[in-house]
Design a protein around this motif. Sequence first.
Motif, PDB file in Angstrom:
ATOM      1  N   TYR A   1       0.848  -1.173  -0.055  1.00  0.00           N
ATOM      2  CA  TYR A   1       0.033  -0.067  -0.105  1.00  0.00           C
ATOM      3  C   TYR A   1       0.799   1.281  -0.069  1.00  0.00           C
ATOM      4  O   TYR A   1       1.818   1.189   0.974  1.00  0.00           O
ATOM      5  CB  TYR A   1      -1.017   0.043   1.178  1.00  0.00           C
ATOM      6  CG  TYR A   1      -1.899  -1.123   1.293  1.00  0.00           C
ATOM      7  CD1 TYR A   1      -2.997  -1.512   0.552  1.00  0.00           C
ATOM      8  CD2 TYR A   1      -1.319  -2.301   1.985  1.00  0.00           C
ATOM      9  CE1 TYR A   1      -3.927  -2.473   0.559  1.00  0.00           C
ATOM     10  CE2 TYR A   1      -2.178  -3.495   1.901  1.00  0.00           C
ATOM     11  CZ  TYR A   1      -3.347  -3.565   1.277  1.00  0.00           C
ATOM     12  OH  TYR A   1      -4.007  -4.699   1.303  1.00  0.00           O
ATOM     13  N   GLN A   2       0.586   2.136  -1.095  1.00  0.00           N
ATOM     14  CA  GLN A   2       1.362   3.370  -1.176  1.00  0.00           C
ATOM     15  C   GLN A   2       0.610   4.296  -0.705  1.00  0.00           C
ATOM     16  O   GLN A   2      -0.610   4.573  -1.130  1.00  0.00           O
ATOM     17  CB  GLN A   2       1.963   3.605  -2.478  1.00  0.00           C
ATOM     18  CG  GLN A   2       3.008   4.980  -2.652  1.00  0.00           C
ATOM     19  CD  GLN A   2       3.378   5.192  -4.239  1.00  0.00           C
ATOM     20  OE1 GLN A   2       2.822   4.639  -5.125  1.00  0.00           O
ATOM     21  NE2 GLN A   2       4.659   5.676  -4.169  1.00  0.00           N
ATOM     22  N   PRO A   3       1.039   5.371   0.359  1.00  0.00           N
ATOM     23  CA  PRO A   3       0.401   6.540   0.775  1.00  0.00           C
ATOM     24  C   PRO A   3       0.089   7.646  -0.370  1.00  0.00           C
ATOM     25  O   PRO A   3       0.871   8.013  -1.015  1.00  0.00           O
ATOM     26  CB  PRO A   3       1.244   7.136   1.876  1.00  0.00           C
ATOM     27  CG  PRO A   3       2.551   6.703   1.476  1.00  0.00           C
ATOM     28  CD  PRO A   3       2.698   5.292   0.781  1.00  0.00           C
ATOM     29  N   ILE A   4      -1.144   7.895  -0.016  1.00  0.00           N
ATOM     30  CA  ILE A   4      -1.568   9.174  -0.677  1.00  0.00           C
ATOM     31  C   ILE A   4      -1.841  10.307   0.340  1.00  0.00           C
ATOM     32  O   ILE A   4      -2.539  10.175   1.226  1.00  0.00           O
ATOM     33  CB  ILE A   4      -2.919   9.290  -1.809  1.00  0.00           C
ATOM     34  CG1 ILE A   4      -2.507   8.054  -2.759  1.00  0.00           C
ATOM     35  CG2 ILE A   4      -3.328  10.292  -2.205  1.00  0.00           C
ATOM     36  CD1 ILE A   4      -3.746   7.696  -3.386  1.00  0.00           C
ATOM     37  N   VAL A   5      -0.951  11.530   0.282  1.00  0.00           N
ATOM     38  CA  VAL A   5      -1.097  12.366   1.468  1.00  0.00           C
ATOM     39  C   VAL A   5      -1.536  13.654   0.868  1.00  0.00           C
ATOM     40  O   VAL A   5      -1.764  14.023  -0.157  1.00  0.00           O
ATOM     41  CB  VAL A   5       0.390  12.577   2.010  1.00  0.00           C
ATOM     42  CG1 VAL A   5       1.199  11.286   2.070  1.00  0.00           C
ATOM     43  CG2 VAL A   5       1.264  13.295   0.981  1.00  0.00           C
ATOM     44  N   GLU A   6      -1.910  14.302   2.200  1.00  0.00           N
ATOM     45  CA  GLU A   6      -2.499  15.802   1.852  1.00  0.00           C
ATOM     46  C   GLU A   6      -1.405  16.984   1.861  1.00  0.00           C
ATOM     47  O   GLU A   6      -0.740  16.838   3.010  1.00  0.00           O
ATOM     48  CB  GLU A   6      -3.733  16.108   2.699  1.00  0.00           C
ATOM     49  CG  GLU A   6      -4.185  17.364   2.879  1.00  0.00           C
ATOM     50  CD  GLU A   6      -5.181  17.697   3.743  1.00  0.00           C
ATOM     51  OE1 GLU A   6      -6.515  18.163   3.343  1.00  0.00           O
ATOM     52  OE2 GLU A   6      -5.074  17.362   4.973  1.00  0.00           O
ATOM     53  N   LEU A   7      -1.116  17.658   1.058  1.00  0.00           N
ATOM     54  CA  LEU A   7      -0.059  18.675   1.116  1.00  0.00           C
ATOM     55  C   LEU A   7      -0.789  20.055   1.781  1.00  0.00           C
ATOM     56  O   LEU A   7      -2.000  20.286   1.913  1.00  0.00           O
ATOM     57  CB  LEU A   7       0.283  19.155  -0.144  1.00  0.00           C
ATOM     58  CG  LEU A   7       0.842  18.154  -1.232  1.00  0.00           C
ATOM     59  CD1 LEU A   7       1.159  18.643  -2.623  1.00  0.00           C
ATOM     60  CD2 LEU A   7       2.033  17.566  -0.671  1.00  0.00           C
ATOM     61  N   PRO A   8      -0.045  20.580   2.665  1.00  0.00           N
ATOM     62  CA  PRO A   8       1.598  20.574   2.730  1.00  0.00           C
ATOM     63  C   PRO A   8       2.164  19.704   3.793  1.00  0.00           C
ATOM     64  O   PRO A   8       3.259  19.516   3.895  1.00  0.00           O
ATOM     65  CB  PRO A   8       1.941  22.185   3.020  1.00  0.00           C
ATOM     66  CG  PRO A   8       0.816  22.584   3.939  1.00  0.00           C
ATOM     67  CD  PRO A   8      -0.396  21.988   3.230  1.00  0.00           C
ATOM     68  N   LEU A   9       1.205  19.368   4.836  1.00  0.00           N
ATOM     69  CA  LEU A   9       1.751  18.589   5.880  1.00  0.00           C
ATOM     70  C   LEU A   9       2.155  17.369   5.710  1.00  0.00           C
ATOM     71  O   LEU A   9       2.854  16.577   6.545  1.00  0.00           O
ATOM     72  CB  LEU A   9       0.810  18.800   7.049  1.00  0.00           C
ATOM     73  CG  LEU A   9       0.388  20.062   7.419  1.00  0.00           C
ATOM     74  CD1 LEU A   9      -0.577  20.462   8.685  1.00  0.00           C
ATOM     75  CD2 LEU A   9       1.648  21.060   7.822  1.00  0.00           C
ATOM     76  N   GLY A  10       1.529  16.621   4.804  1.00  0.00           N
ATOM     77  CA  GLY A  10       1.787  15.135   4.600  1.00  0.00           C
ATOM     78  C   GLY A  10       0.803  14.283   5.297  1.00  0.00           C
ATOM     79  O   GLY A  10       1.289  13.271   5.714  1.00  0.00           O
ATOM     80  N   ARG A  11      -0.144  14.798   5.617  1.00  0.00           N
ATOM     81  CA  ARG A  11      -1.190  13.765   6.320  1.00  0.00           C
ATOM     82  C   ARG A  11      -1.801  12.621   5.369  1.00  0.00           C
ATOM     83  O   ARG A  11      -2.264  12.801   4.455  1.00  0.00           O
ATOM     84  CB  ARG A  11      -2.172  14.615   6.914  1.00  0.00           C
ATOM     85  CG  ARG A  11      -3.201  13.704   7.556  1.00  0.00           C
ATOM     86  CD  ARG A  11      -4.476  14.842   8.369  1.00  0.00           C
ATOM     87  NE  ARG A  11      -5.213  15.327   7.502  1.00  0.00           N
ATOM     88  CZ  ARG A  11      -6.370  14.886   6.873  1.00  0.00           C
ATOM     89  NH1 ARG A  11      -6.711  13.608   7.478  1.00  0.00           N
ATOM     90  NH2 ARG A  11      -7.087  15.413   6.103  1.00  0.00           N
ATOM     91  N   LEU A  12      -1.730  11.589   6.039  1.00  0.00           N
ATOM     92  CA  LEU A  12      -2.283  10.465   5.231  1.00  0.00           C
ATOM     93  C   LEU A  12      -3.747  10.353   5.025  1.00  0.00           C
ATOM     94  O   LEU A  12      -4.403  10.431   6.080  1.00  0.00           O
ATOM     95  CB  LEU A  12      -1.741   8.996   5.928  1.00  0.00           C
ATOM     96  CG  LEU A  12      -2.256   7.631   5.227  1.00  0.00           C
ATOM     97  CD1 LEU A  12      -1.647   7.477   4.006  1.00  0.00           C
ATOM     98  CD2 LEU A  12      -2.101   6.548   6.133  1.00  0.00           C
ATOM     99  N   VAL A  13      -4.183  10.279   3.740  1.00  0.00           N
ATOM    100  CA  VAL A  13      -5.812  10.474   3.521  1.00  0.00           C
ATOM    101  C   VAL A  13      -5.936   9.192   2.825  1.00  0.00           C
ATOM    102  O   VAL A  13      -7.330   8.877   2.652  1.00  0.00           O
ATOM    103  CB  VAL A  13      -6.114  11.787   2.707  1.00  0.00           C
ATOM    104  CG1 VAL A  13      -5.816  12.983   3.651  1.00  0.00           C
ATOM    105  CG2 VAL A  13      -5.101  11.972   1.510  1.00  0.00           C
ATOM    106  N   ALA A  14      -5.271   8.630   2.061  1.00  0.00           N
ATOM    107  CA  ALA A  14      -5.610   7.392   1.066  1.00  0.00           C
ATOM    108  C   ALA A  14      -4.358   6.557   0.853  1.00  0.00           C
ATOM    109  O   ALA A  14      -3.157   6.956   1.218  1.00  0.00           O
ATOM    110  CB  ALA A  14      -6.294   7.841  -0.058  1.00  0.00           C
ATOM    111  N   VAL A  15      -4.646   5.388   0.367  1.00  0.00           N
ATOM    112  CA  VAL A  15      -3.557   4.552   0.082  1.00  0.00           C
ATOM    113  C   VAL A  15      -3.880   3.845  -1.468  1.00  0.00           C
ATOM    114  O   VAL A  15      -5.019   4.032  -1.695  1.00  0.00           O
ATOM    115  CB  VAL A  15      -3.385   3.360   1.147  1.00  0.00           C
ATOM    116  CG1 VAL A  15      -2.843   3.807   2.253  1.00  0.00           C
ATOM    117  CG2 VAL A  15      -4.640   2.642   1.381  1.00  0.00           C
TER     118      VAL A  15
END
Length: 746
Positions: free
Chosen positions: A509-523
Amino acid sequence: MLSKRGCWGWLLALCGGTLPVGIYFLLPAGSLAQNLTYNAVGLLSAVFIVAGVRRYRPARPALWYLFAAGQLASVAGDVTWEIYAYVLDQEPFPSLADVFYLGTYPLLLAGLVLLVRDRRGRDLTGLIDAAILATGLGLVFWVFVLHPIAAGEAGSPLERMINTAYPAADVMLLAVLARLFTGRAVPTVSGRLLGTAAVLLLIADVGYAVLSQYGSYDGGHPLDSLWLLSYLLWGVAALHPSMAFAQPARPPAMRTRVAAGRLVLLTASSLLAPCMLFLPGMTERPGDWIVVTAGAVVLFLLVAVRMSGLVTQVQRQAGQLEQLAMHDELTGLDNRRQFEHRLRTAWETGQPSVALLDLDDFKNVNDQLGHAVGDRLLAEVAGRLADAVGDTGSVARMGGDEFAVLLPDAGDETVASVTDRLLRALQQPVRVGRHELLVGASIGLARGTGVTEPLEALRRADVAMYAAKERGEPYCWYVPEMDRRAGEEARIGAELRTALDTGQLRLAYQPIVELPLGRLVAVEALVRWEHPERGLISPAAFIPVAERNGMIVELGAWVLREACGQAARWRAELGDAAPQRISVNVSARQLTRPGLAAVVAGALADSGLPASCLTIEVTETAVFEGGRAVEALHELQRLGVRIALDDFGTGHSSLTLLQTVPAQVLKVDKSFIDEVTMRGRQAVICTALIQVADGLGMTAVAEGVETAEQAAELYRLGYRLAQGYWFGRPAADLPVVRDLQRADSR
């Protein structure tokens, strides 16, 4: 359309016509009233015929008017005889009445000939069959009816000749009618009525001739009923609606039965002459013996001619069957069997080259426009290919949308020239009805040298053709490396089957993050293969193989079930800390295979994962042609699943695609991200894509982010979601995401 009255009028006429026939036998025998009733039936027949012609307007009215004239001639004969009998008090035989009676037969015969010609046209076989039948029946009549009357001592020679003429004329009528009932068409009701009328006329005439020769014949005899019914049926036949229709063709099964019946009839007619030679006393009657012997010779010659025609027909049909067996019915080109025969011949005498051509995306034409358009397209393409090859070689349709070209003893320059002409022939759009279609093709080329069997050249061309498709090239020459690669693919395919069954596959599972903080939102779920002997096998090695051999459908269903199950477990264990969504890639083959929506719905139901938590990723290429693939996406959208266009910008990118595909997510390909910090063309494209996504209400995801600078620039351009190695690598469990705040501080 005929009214009910017209359809049943003939039956009413038949029933009504039997009334004067019955009255005839109730009147005193030989009386004037009885004879006038007889005349009335004849006149009624002629009236019926004229009325039928006027009502139904047949294409050939002349034949029916000949029938009417024949009936009137017979009535004229009756009236003439009655004048002799009741006015002149004479009963001469022969008399002027016989002139009218005998004149009836040429008129009826001419009408029947026109009827048969109208139905069959020019038919030498039918004429020979009729001649065989007439000769055989004629011999029987000669031996048992005609010759005894002609050679009898009763009456003058003229009387005997006229008595003989009546049944002889009837035999001619039946010979013509034989063609009507033994042909390839089904006799209509009208035709059957005419045949019955002719048979009744024959029986009555033969009976009259025999009674006149060996006894006496008086008016009111039961034999008169046959003449009266014959009169009636000639007229009723004209009142039936089928008198104006062509004879319908017999079904194949019925045609077989008729052919068998015709064979039996002709065989029996041919054997009549030799059988009659063995009749008791035949050798003591020289006249009969000579006639029967001559008839046997005539029958033998007719049968010989008939067999000659049959042999010619069989040879012609054999040629037609060979043509059908060796040529494609749709295009007229050689088929596979003929091509292989030509290839063997060319290989034995020289060094041929083979080109195998397969049309690109032809299935979409059949699916979207129908098979009728597809067939016309194939026929047009076949003509273009044949023109392009010319006399240099031969073209064959191997099946479906696959064609082959054989070039005997052609050098590399000739093969290259022909290949170029083939490609140029397909560059121009093909006009099929109101559709203008562009047709592409992939060509595999192989030489016939260095092979131990000619069909090996065809196999090599097939391998090269698939290599051309894979590489995206218009044509490709065969090289041995292709076989080694094909063997490797076959081995991977077999081992992949084992891997799927024995649990060698797993998901990362590769992370999909929210910019700019890099919070994990999906994989994004990615499949991995841990081979027990060769270790980790790259998806780039086995996914294309699974796509080609069809195993991708089963593999994709497994990935869906595993990914949905894992996402549901994270939600249950982590609550709000779990990824909001999980993305699963779906291949082009999965999209076009019916039932994808049901597979997704089943995976969601089994895992308990809400549909809104699942994103299905598809490439532009998979949905560019539309059709079944786009329909499948709409079905998924109705389930509540999100749709993402993956690797956007690397396939058949088109703004129209964003209108036709029900996508909510646009994933910008890594190739545009790599140089986004250079502020060049790639940065311009990244800027344009985020503006397009925002304008369409879509969510943009930047793929392949590998540096902090790229992440910062993407955020500046307006991107809020990203994935790549900078944020975290694919992991078997919940991926660990880089702390961007700490990374920035360093």
